[in-house]
Scaffold this active site. Sequence first.
Site, PDB file in Angstrom:
ATOM      1  N   ASP A   4       0.884  -1.164   0.000  1.00  0.00           N
ATOM      2  CA  ASP A   4       0.000   0.000   0.000  1.00  0.00           C
ATOM      3  C   ASP A   4       0.928   1.221   0.000  1.00  0.00           C
ATOM      4  O   ASP A   4       2.114   1.121   0.331  1.00  0.00           O
ATOM      5  CB  ASP A   4      -0.938  -0.009   1.206  1.00  0.00           C
ATOM      6  CG  ASP A   4      -2.117   0.939   0.998  1.00  0.00           C
ATOM      7  OD1 ASP A   4      -2.075   1.761   0.062  1.00  0.00           O
ATOM      8  OD2 ASP A   4      -3.081   0.870   1.784  1.00  0.00           O
TER       9      ASP A   4
HETATM   10  C1  BGC Z   1      -4.930   3.369   0.171  1.00  0.00           C
HETATM   11  C2  BGC Z   1      -5.085   2.345  -0.940  1.00  0.00           C
HETATM   12  C3  BGC Z   1      -4.962   3.029  -2.280  1.00  0.00           C
HETATM   13  C4  BGC Z   1      -3.641   3.745  -2.352  1.00  0.00           C
HETATM   14  C5  BGC Z   1      -3.403   4.460  -3.650  1.00  0.00           C
HETATM   15  C6  BGC Z   1      -3.685   4.215  -0.002  1.00  0.00           C
HETATM   16  O1  BGC Z   1      -3.673   5.290   0.871  1.00  0.00           O
HETATM   17  O2  BGC Z   1      -4.902   2.722   1.423  1.00  0.00           O
HETATM   18  O3  BGC Z   1      -6.318   1.695  -0.819  1.00  0.00           O
HETATM   19  O4  BGC Z   1      -5.099   2.105  -3.297  1.00  0.00           O
HETATM   20  O5  BGC Z   1      -3.575   4.706  -1.308  1.00  0.00           O
HETATM   21  O6  BGC Z   1      -4.209   5.558  -3.761  1.00  0.00           O
END
Ligand code: BGC
Length: 784
Positions: free
Chosen positions: A283
């Site tokens: 993530d």
């Molecule tokens: C989130 C993810 C997301 C990623 C990209 C993160 O802060 O937890 O779910 O896909 O950002 O935007």
Amino acid sequence: MIRSIAGILCLCFASSCIFAQTAPQLGHSPLPEVVKAMTTEEKVKLIVGMGMRIEDLPPGMLPPADPGDDQVPEKVPGAAGRTHAIPRLGIPSIVLSDGPAGVRINPIRNGDSAHPYYATAFPVGTLLASSWDTALVRRVGQAFGKEALDYGIDVLLSPAINLQRNPLGGRNFEYYSEDPVVAGNIAAALINGVQANHVGTSLKHFAANNQEFNRMQLNTHVSERALRELYLRGFEIAIKQSQPWTVMSSYNLVNDTYTSESRPLLTDILRDEWGFKGFVMTDWFGGQHPVAQMNAGNDMLMPGTHAQTEALLAGVQSGVITPAQLDENVTRILNIILLSPAFKHYNYSDKPDLKAHAAVSRAAAAEGMVLLKNKDNVLPLAQSRRIALFGNTSYDLIAGGTGSGDVNKAYVVSLLEGMQAANFPVDAALSNTYQVYIAAQKNHRSKPAMAFLAPPPIAEMPLEETLLQAKAASNDIALVTIGRLAGEGGDRKVDDDYTLTAAELQNLHNISNTFHAKGKKVIVIMNIGGVMDVSSWRDDADAILLAWQPGQEGGHAIADVVTGKVNPSGKLTATFPVHYEDVPSARTFPGQLLHPDDSTAGNPLMGKPAEVSYEEGIYVGYRYYKTFNIKAAYEFGYGLSYTNFSYGKVTLSGSHFDGTPMTATLTVTNSGKVPGKEVVELYLAAPAKMADKPAQELKAFAKTKLLAPGASQTLTFTLSIKDLASFNTAQSSWIADAGNYEVRIGASSEDVRQTATFTLDKEMLAEKVHTALAPQLPLHELHP
Ligand code: BGC
């Protein structure tokens, strides 16, 4: 002379061609040769992603990316990230975009609003799951994937299937259920739909990322059994049924190890046990140690920082990452790039069929709404009924949650617009008063610290007695909307969020009294993303429609259900408790800071070290309420229809389970007066010999087709040995206890219509697995 210059040019050209051709090319040369030809720097470049831009972030919030990355022109502005291209070897950059409810990209490029890039806002995950309709969710996935393809996206960062462990989880709207069988099957349907377009998905957030509180440094203490039976199970089902191209590891630690640094999780379980073939990405900015991440099998670091590049280069040099390990990570990424639209030079149009996708969004929204109450069949409404529309979100409908799960859509159909388009006479003066009030409040309200976060809600307008008297006199029905907005970066709270605000409670009560005094009915529309209180106010309503956050076509979809154009067929995928305190994790949610006295101002994005203990163990959601006899306000699996269904006798394929799958068959008939669809749920009550077990667990479900009055459909469910088994921690095995099993088939977890029993004569081993992820602290787990 001329000839000789031409000759030289020709030679240079030829030699550069020869040079280019000597470097192996992705897709033309065997993959191991391409990997062999890559320098260490190139391998590290591929692993460390790039390309995230957040406009309104204060400087210093995010760790710096590799120098020069910000000079590379964006292919799809607003996408969450991408990979580095390595043109020398024919390796293109692939683009990754959020998110669960639709393609998340910037709608306006270079200030040119005449040519926007809006995306379809589909209903949120919880609504899709509440349809219990895998064919429908697959269709949504197909439209969603096509839109991604048309916008030049290679991998969608979707679906998100963490369990709704507690109603206050800030991202519950993105997630599917408190139950892993629902979550896993719905996710597989979405993934199969998206990937039918040859666009990838990222199943996230793996794993046990069930809240937002200090999410990047949250240590989750959880038992192996709860992990196996609940928090990993949905991922297991989805991986086996759909092979997502990628998996996204989560931010949190599980039992002292960051998930992105956990080899037991990412290699032993995900790959060896479940057969996952794609690559794992972090993530965004997740985890701490790039070397540990590579060694764990977390192949890609998103969205990439310069510190990660340096750490990996140093790791290769010192030998803490072996060349073989690095090649494995790189190979997995390249295998997916080979499948990508970018690699195939897909000529994307930037013109998705937004009209067709809006229709998919509308149909899906109506299918996932849940009718919670319908006293005296007040719904569906005859079109001549005069409607007084109360509540802010009747006019300012919440299509979806905030954060990466948000979508930049062209419009949201409000409930007012939906009701008007369905030809209902709506009280224009009241609507006008609300719209003026909302506009004024919006002008004054404070902005969230970042555009990414949820803005503060607008308080409900006080409704004077005289106004209510007049509205009750001149209208037939009061439609009252209750709205809730949440999203990434924060959990919800009990007061004024899980519960109604004093103003909401007061208004609803007064509307109810005034309209009821005149013999008129009150219908509540819940425009929410997660479970909230209903017990303090539901007596004030004649009917309650849980519309969730229904996407951009929400107002039309609600009108479709309210008019009876669509007969509601959604059911709850999470329990609505009587009191928040009844929730089994109420005592431990959201956990605590590890150093509460340390007031050093941390970076709010990165949070502080914290921990949470899942002391309720396997007793999450209905598994708890049912086993501990706690009455719910609306139980798991519950939902009404405008018709009724009768359930015929269930027939099992045998009376003894011999290890081969057993089937349960029954016929469901529409015994009412209008066409409808029924969600049929199969629960299993297993003997508790080796360990305590939930009173019953969902093992399978199905939804009938649209049945005309009197029409029937025969449904067949299959139970495998793993469905009978529980996780035995001491033996690291799934084991089915000997004894009598009861199959319960019904319309909800409480409304069981038919049962049948079978016997397992001898204890049976379903599966032996790795010993992995043991808690590092004693956990005081709940037992009946
Ligand atoms: C989130 C993810 C997301 C990623 C990209 C993160 O802060 O937890 O779910 O896909 O950002 O935007």
